[in-house]
Write a protein that holds these residues in place. Sequence first.
Motif, PDB file in Angstrom:
ATOM      1  N   HIS A 197      -0.643  15.960  -1.577  1.00 26.87           N
ATOM      2  CA  HIS A 197      -0.734  14.624  -2.160  1.00 26.87           C
ATOM      3  C   HIS A 197      -0.366  13.614  -1.080  1.00 26.87           C
ATOM      4  CE1 HIS A 197       1.313  11.039  -3.762  1.00 26.87           C
ATOM      5  NE2 HIS A 197       0.422  11.091  -4.731  1.00 26.87           N
ATOM      6  N   THR A 198      -1.113  12.538  -1.014  1.00 26.08           N
ATOM      7  CA  THR A 198      -0.778  11.386  -0.192  1.00 26.08           C
ATOM      8  C   THR A 198      -1.216  10.143  -0.958  1.00 26.08           C
ATOM      9  OG1 THR A 198      -1.192  12.644   1.831  1.00 26.08           O
ATOM     10  CG2 THR A 198      -1.041  10.275   2.061  1.00 26.08           C
ATOM     11  N   ALA A 199      -0.382   9.107  -0.918  1.00 26.41           N
ATOM     12  CA  ALA A 199      -0.735   7.855  -1.578  1.00 26.41           C
ATOM     13  C   ALA A 199      -0.366   6.692  -0.671  1.00 26.41           C
ATOM     14  CB  ALA A 199      -0.010   7.724  -2.915  1.00 26.41           C
ATOM     15  N   THR A 200      -1.154   5.639  -0.748  1.00 27.04           N
ATOM     16  CA  THR A 200      -0.880   4.413  -0.008  1.00 27.04           C
ATOM     17  C   THR A 200      -0.946   3.236  -0.964  1.00 27.04           C
ATOM     18  OG1 THR A 200      -1.771   5.306   2.052  1.00 27.04           O
ATOM     19  CG2 THR A 200      -1.611   2.898   1.879  1.00 27.04           C
ATOM     20  N   ILE A 201       0.123   2.454  -0.977  1.00 28.30           N
ATOM     21  CA  ILE A 201       0.171   1.219  -1.752  1.00 28.30           C
ATOM     22  C   ILE A 201      -0.034   0.083  -0.760  1.00 28.30           C
ATOM     23  CG2 ILE A 201       1.557  -0.245  -3.258  1.00 28.30           C
ATOM     24  CD1 ILE A 201       3.291   2.262  -3.810  1.00 28.30           C
ATOM     25  N   SER A 202      -0.963  -0.805  -1.071  1.00 28.75           N
ATOM     26  CA  SER A 202      -1.180  -1.960  -0.203  1.00 28.75           C
ATOM     27  C   SER A 202      -1.222  -3.225  -1.041  1.00 28.75           C
ATOM     28  CB  SER A 202      -2.461  -1.800   0.625  1.00 28.75           C
ATOM     29  OG  SER A 202      -3.568  -1.598  -0.199  1.00 28.75           O
TER      30      SER A 202
END
Length: 126
Positions: free
Chosen positions: A80-85
Amino acid sequence: MAEGAVDAAVKATPDEVWKLVGDFGGIKEYFPGIESCRLEGDDRVIGLFGMEIRERLLARDDEGRTLTYSVVDGVPIESHTATISVEPEGDGSRVIWAYNVTPDEMAAVFGDTYKNALAAIEGSFS
């Protein structure tokens, strides 16, 4: 690996929104259902629905207003990888929560969970 993204318009400046979502240890302030959160180095350990989930901070860019992390323990996934921008949009902001996860079947679970978090973020500024 399944990929997805959810986003929401927020009635606050990007800097105001980033102050909230850019704090890796402050997730309890806006993420529904989180009962506890503690930092251990680059990891945050969150208590959620009776589970303990460990997430690892991979990158944080204050200037670009992005934060990338990975779930490393506590959820039945392979990766799992997530990016919040946070981006400017009109008089406010757009928050984008992009993610990839294996197994593919977990993508809908993460997408729905992140949608709920975005709704809470919107509510923080309305």
